[in-house]
Design a protein around this motif. Structure first.
Motif, PDB file in Angstrom:
ATOM      1  N   ARG A  71      61.107 113.382  78.991  1.00 33.86           N
ATOM      2  CA  ARG A  71      62.279 112.808  79.639  1.00 33.86           C
ATOM      3  C   ARG A  71      62.000 112.180  81.002  1.00 33.86           C
ATOM      4  NH1 ARG A  71      65.346 115.487  83.434  1.00 33.86           N
ATOM      5  NH2 ARG A  71      67.495 114.755  83.736  1.00 33.86           N
ATOM      6  N   SER A  72      61.180 112.820  81.824  1.00 37.45           N
ATOM      7  CA  SER A  72      61.055 112.418  83.221  1.00 37.45           C
ATOM      8  C   SER A  72      60.680 110.949  83.442  1.00 37.45           C
ATOM      9  CB  SER A  72      60.082 113.339  83.969  1.00 37.45           C
ATOM     10  OG  SER A  72      58.875 113.487  83.272  1.00 37.45           O
ATOM     11  N   PRO A  73      59.799 110.328  82.633  1.00 35.96           N
ATOM     12  CA  PRO A  73      59.471 108.921  82.885  1.00 35.96           C
ATOM     13  C   PRO A  73      60.647 107.960  82.694  1.00 35.96           C
ATOM     14  CG  PRO A  73      57.718 109.954  81.631  1.00 35.96           C
ATOM     15  CD  PRO A  73      58.862 110.914  81.642  1.00 35.96           C
ATOM     16  N   THR A  74      61.676 108.368  81.946  1.00 40.19           N
ATOM     17  CA  THR A  74      62.832 107.472  81.806  1.00 40.19           C
ATOM     18  C   THR A  74      63.531 107.274  83.144  1.00 40.19           C
ATOM     19  OG1 THR A  74      64.285 109.300  81.156  1.00 40.19           O
ATOM     20  CG2 THR A  74      63.212 108.061  79.385  1.00 40.19           C
ATOM     21  N   LYS A  75      63.415 108.236  84.036  1.00 35.55           N
ATOM     22  CA  LYS A  75      63.981 108.077  85.378  1.00 35.55           C
ATOM     23  C   LYS A  75      63.269 106.974  86.144  1.00 35.55           C
ATOM     24  CE  LYS A  75      66.783 111.745  85.220  1.00 35.55           C
ATOM     25  NZ  LYS A  75      68.255 111.654  85.357  1.00 35.55           N
ATOM     26  N   ASP A  76      62.021 106.692  85.756  1.00 33.43           N
ATOM     27  CA  ASP A  76      61.218 105.662  86.428  1.00 33.43           C
ATOM     28  C   ASP A  76      61.331 104.300  85.755  1.00 33.43           C
ATOM     29  OD1 ASP A  76      60.222 107.419  88.374  1.00 33.43           O
ATOM     30  OD2 ASP A  76      58.624 108.109  87.036  1.00 33.43           O
ATOM     31  N   GLY A  77      62.145 104.202  84.702  1.00 41.15           N
ATOM     32  CA  GLY A  77      62.353 102.898  84.086  1.00 41.15           C
ATOM     33  C   GLY A  77      61.863 102.745  82.668  1.00 41.15           C
ATOM     34  N   ILE A  78      61.251 103.789  82.089  1.00 42.47           N
ATOM     35  CA  ILE A  78      60.919 103.739  80.660  1.00 42.47           C
ATOM     36  C   ILE A  78      62.232 103.672  79.880  1.00 42.47           C
ATOM     37  CG2 ILE A  78      59.868 105.017  78.747  1.00 42.47           C
ATOM     38  CD1 ILE A  78      57.842 103.855  80.714  1.00 42.47           C
ATOM     39  N   LEU A  79      62.265 102.873  78.820  1.00 40.36           N
ATOM     40  CA  LEU A  79      63.517 102.639  78.102  1.00 40.36           C
ATOM     41  C   LEU A  79      64.045 103.889  77.398  1.00 40.36           C
ATOM     42  CD1 LEU A  79      65.704 100.683  77.011  1.00 40.36           C
ATOM     43  CD2 LEU A  79      64.132 100.184  75.102  1.00 40.36           C
TER      44      LEU A  79
END
Length: 325
Positions: free
Chosen positions: A250-258
């Motif tokens: 989940r955490s990379p979606t906070k950085d803009g992963i779709l």
């Protein structure tokens, strides 16, 4: 926005091992926990932050009964890091990532190792005898689930109906098993594929330029430790080339992963500290089952979708556990 949770039907040793904290055994702890991450022990790193809450809750003191070390991205340095922890009388090692676990297992055959993510087939490679009773000095959490590949591809196709090709971003040191399963899943679903070798130090904008062209292409990042430290650069580069992205946690979606689909970190990762604590209180590592995740979450980043010109279907939105807007 929080939505309903997906419940996986994975059957494994963890089925009989609830995620709630087990009652502490009466025995006194013997030794310290040594924590090893191949890239970072920054307090802001998601894995460190999640685990820190648990070891503090259980009464461990950083620098005294809990010792954290990093390989700083240098795999060759990890063996020395582990030996140093052993000399400091750690009674159990909590090690993150398949590469680091392999190094730890080669460095010591006596100190118990609790893995957070094992290699794709730890039984086949001899890391453990079986999931129910590992038999050696390694147990822990099994994250590298090849069976998730079909789910990732299906979600990518549903999010981008006209998608023609999927690039699997893969770190070669992780071995080919998960990659080969993902390629086979894509073939069965009639999707063209390309393999994109990657690492956290890559110039992602340059790497992704080979994917530019008339074919609608999405990127699925296969699992490897340390990616979170590079996820913002990864997401920016993908958006620059108009590439939708899917990842494991989940955490990379906070950085803009779709999108992401994978184990629920906040509930699953603390199990590693709980297992280590049980071992220090007397449980034999050889008899502690390897655990598989039972709860999964699907996260969408609508801000990224808008930047890519993607309209998410109502059915996807309603199934998401979290939508980032």
């Amino acid at each position: 926005m929080r939505r309903r949770e997906f419940i996986s039907l994975f059957v494994g040793a963890a089925a009989a091992c609830p995620l709630a904290v087990e009652p502490l055994q009466a025995q006194t702890r013997k030794g310290k926990i040594g924590y090893v991450h191949p890239v970072t022990i920054s307090p802001s790193h998601v894995t460190f932050a999640i685990l820190r809450k648990e070891w503090l809750r259980l009464g461990y003191v950083e620098g005294e009964t809990f010792l954290a070390r990093s390989g700083e991205g240098n795999l060759a340095h990890l063996s020395a890091v582990i030996r140093d922890l052993i000399e400091k009388d750690v009674g159990v090692l909590v090690v993150v990532g398949a590469d680091a676990v392999r190094v730890a297992a080669a460095t010591t055959k006596t100190i118990p190792i609790v893995a957070i993510d094992m290699e794709t087939d730890p039984v086949q490679t001899g890391l453990v005898a079986n999931f129910a009773r590992p038999g050696g000095n390694v147990t822990g959490l099994f994250l590298d689930l090849p069976s998730l590949a079909t789910k990732w591809i299906e979600l990518m196709r549903e999010a981008i109906p006209g998608i023609e090709r999927i690039a699997f971003a893969w770190q070669p040191s992780m071995g080919r098993t998960q990659l080969d399963v993902a390629l086979e899943a894509a073939r069965a679903l009639g999707i063209e594929t390309i393999v994109l070798e990657t690492s956290t130090t890559d110039d992602f904008a340059k790497s992704f330029s080979i994917l530019a062209g008339p074919k609608r292409t999405g990127i699925i990042l296969l699992t490897f430790p340390g990616f979170v430290t590079a996820s913002a650069r990864y997401a920016t580069a993908a958006q620059l080339h108009g590439l939708p992205t899917m990842t494991f946690l989940r955490s990379p979606t906070k950085d803009g992963i779709l999108m992401s689909y994978g184990p629920k970190q906040e509930e699953y990762f603390p199990r590693a500290i709980q297992i280590a604590d049980r071992i220090l209180r007397g449980d034999r590592v050889a008899d502690v089952p390897v655990e598989r995740p039972t709860k999964f979450e699907f996260v969408l980043n609508l801000k990224t979708a808008k930047a890519l010109g993607i309209s998410m279907s109502p059915s996807l939105l309603v199934r998401a556990d979290e939508v980032i807007e």
